[in-house]
Write an enzyme that holds these catalytic residues in place. Structure first.
Site, PDB file in Angstrom:
ATOM      1  N   SER A 118      34.229  43.799  42.797  1.00  0.00           N
ATOM      2  CA  SER A 118      32.841  43.579  42.474  1.00  0.00           C
ATOM      3  C   SER A 118      32.617  43.070  41.046  1.00  0.00           C
ATOM      4  O   SER A 118      31.521  42.603  40.722  1.00  0.00           O
ATOM      5  CB  SER A 118      32.049  44.874  42.686  1.00  0.00           C
ATOM      6  OG  SER A 118      32.477  45.885  41.792  1.00  0.00           O
TER       7      SER A 118
ATOM      8  N   LYS B 177      29.158  44.164  32.691  1.00  0.00           N
ATOM      9  CA  LYS B 177      28.818  44.132  34.109  1.00  0.00           C
ATOM     10  C   LYS B 177      27.396  44.622  34.338  1.00  0.00           C
ATOM     11  O   LYS B 177      26.982  45.619  33.744  1.00  0.00           O
ATOM     12  CB  LYS B 177      29.824  44.988  34.883  1.00  0.00           C
ATOM     13  CG  LYS B 177      29.707  44.906  36.398  1.00  0.00           C
ATOM     14  CD  LYS B 177      30.827  45.691  37.058  1.00  0.00           C
ATOM     15  CE  LYS B 177      30.766  45.616  38.572  1.00  0.00           C
ATOM     16  NZ  LYS B 177      31.873  46.360  39.209  1.00  0.00           N
TER      17      LYS B 177
ATOM     18  N   SER C   7      37.849  46.781  42.326  1.00  0.00           N
ATOM     19  CA  SER C   7      36.841  45.883  41.766  1.00  0.00           C
ATOM     20  C   SER C   7      37.125  45.387  40.363  1.00  0.00           C
ATOM     21  O   SER C   7      36.412  44.515  39.868  1.00  0.00           O
ATOM     22  CB  SER C   7      35.464  46.562  41.791  1.00  0.00           C
ATOM     23  OG  SER C   7      34.992  46.671  43.106  1.00  0.00           O
TER      24      SER C   7
END
Length: 481
Positions: A155, A80, A179
């Site tokens: 996210s 990420k 997320s």
């Protein structure tokens, strides 16, 4: 054969590497080829490190030849764009950080690399990971491989989209309001929110009880493998829990287990298709010999107020510190978030903490009679890829949702109750071809029972990507902003 390799599990890949029936170089090349084919449509990667990743794959190949492989040796992991990698830019989806070169590794990156993983790409995130859909002014819109009109969640949306698209074998995520689990559900993959402190993090979020680092994968076994690499105390994280918990791979069946379920957690509006798929999952557990009964937790919409009070007090205040005076560069939803009360009064924070205690007491009554709780992960699959809660309207089961980043996400109560382990697993598809998912929630720090139930469920209902099932991703570059 190439696409078959793209959806190969990490556990199977490791077996094939060890038996020398497959090379890490071959697997990585298949993933790269797939990314070159589908990235114009889904936009899951912010950065690609293909050349140096291929060098690492060749070294991994030599390690297998010598018989000295580590747990993730030669396995491609997409990281990420929030975690630091020495010498690499970490943007967190923001124009403000587009030149931010990391000087240290995040603890989870350190763990991946020490286990032999190959970081071949960065996955997209909404700006500052502050949304449950994934788009930003810096990277544009990330889209769901199953239907590019809709979001893969956020996210950790790029992580979920990449796993669904077959451009990585594993991916990491972070979860402060859902997320990890939201994109796992929307993308039809597995996502685990470990209990707070189980996986180390960096300051200041290692000291925020809502914040969690965790694994994402296409199978429960891969999620277990990855979690066992990431977990354990870290010398630079005082909140990390000791001793390290290793989740075993020989989990027994769940016959006789008692499971409670809730379709709405007491107050969510939930689409009928999500309800139907959750009830179908309930029947799978019953077929496996568990007793499954509907429960009333007693929660209400005050749970959202409590979560948002916390997020504004800690997460929002951090954004204020970093962003004030530079608002013109921010994505609309970040500006909106900053303008809706990012600094609650201490009294509000105290009230939120008191309500969190009430929530835990209510859930504890459920766990007094049941080993686990299951519920949907998200309330709807009909969230557009470019949805902006600061200006767009979202309707779920005929009801207009409040303008909140989490109003459609049934995940944030378990960030409030942060010591509960929660695993999201797929339950099927909605009519728009977007996957649905359910959360398997355990009592505080009881990760093993959660994985036991998930492994049993997956044995009865094979992983979504088994048997050659995968999204047909059409080349649609005009969709990418």
């Amino acid at each position: 054969m190439s696409n078959e390799l793209c959806y190969l599990s990490a556990t199977k890949a490791g077996e094939l590497f060890t038996s020398k029936k497959l090379s890490p170089v071959e697997l990585l090349q298949a993933l790269i080829n797939r990314a070159e084919q589908v990235e114009p449509s889904i936009n899951a990667f912010s950065f690609e490190y293909f050349d140096e990743a291929m060098d690492a794959a060749r070294l991994a190949e030599k390690s297998y030849m010598k018989g000295s492989a580590r747990p993730l040796e030669g396995i491609a992991v997409a990281v990420k764009d929030e975690e630091n990698i020495i010498g690499k830019v970490t943007t967190n989806g923001s124009l403000l950080l587009q030149d931010n070169v990391a000087q240290t590794h995040s603890p989870v990156v350190e763990r991946m690399l020490n286990a032999g993983a190959i970081i071949h790409a960065r996955t997209t995130t909404p700006e500052f990971s502050s949304n449950t859909v994934t788009h930003s002014r810096l990277w544009g819109v990330t889209r769901n491989p199953w239907n590019t009109e809709y979001t893969p969640g956020g996210s950790s949306g790029g992580a979920g989209a990449s796993l669904a698209a077959g451009t990585t074998t594993l991916a990491n995520g972070s979860d402060i309001a859902g997320s990890i689990r939201v994109p796992a559900s929307c993308s039809g993959v597995i996502g685990f929110k470990p209990p707070y402190g189980r996986v180390p993090d960096e300051s200041p979020y290692n000291l925020d009880t809502y914040a969690h680092q965790g694994p994402m994968a296409r199978t429960v076994a891969d999620c277990r493998l990855f979690q066992n690499v990431l977990s354990g105390p870290h010398p630079f994280d005082p909140a990390s829990v000791s001793p390290k918990l290793t989740i075993p791979d020989n989990l027994e069946n769940i016959r006789g287990m008692r499971i409670g379920y809730s379709l709405d957690l007491g107050y969510f509006s939930v689409d009928s298709e999500v309800r139907e798929n959750t009830l179908a999952a309930v029947e799978v557990f019953r077929h496996l010999g568990a007793t499954v009964e509907e429960v009333d937790i007693g929660w209400n919409s005050s749970c959202l107020t409590t979560a948002m009070t916390h997020l504004h007090a800690l997460f929002g205040s951090t954004l204020q510190r970093d962003c004030v005076g530079r608002e013109e560069q921010l994505t609309d939803y970040v500006r909106y978030f900053l303008g809706t009360g990012s600094s609650p009064q201490p009294k509000s924070v105290v009230e939120a903490n008191l309500h969190a205690g009430e929530m835990f007491a209510q859930l504890s009554k459920v766990f007094a009679s049941y080993d686990l709780l299951i519920c949907p992960t998200v309330a709807t699959t009909f969230v557009k890829a470019d949805f902006d809660y600061s200006k767009d309207t979202l309707i779920v089961d005929g009801e207009i949702m409040a303008p909140s980043l989490a109003s459609w996400c049934m995940t944030y109560p378990f960030n409030t109750l942060s010591r509960c382990p929660v695993l999201s697993v797929p339950t099927g598809f909605a009519s728009n071809d977007v996957p649905t998912g359910m959360q398997i929630v355990g009592p505080s720090f009881d990760d093993v029972t959660v994985f036991k139930a998930a492994m049993a469920y997956e044995s009865a209902k094979p992983p979504m990507y088994s048997g050659g099932l995968a999204p047909e991703i059409l080349q649609q570059p005009e969709l990418v902003m």
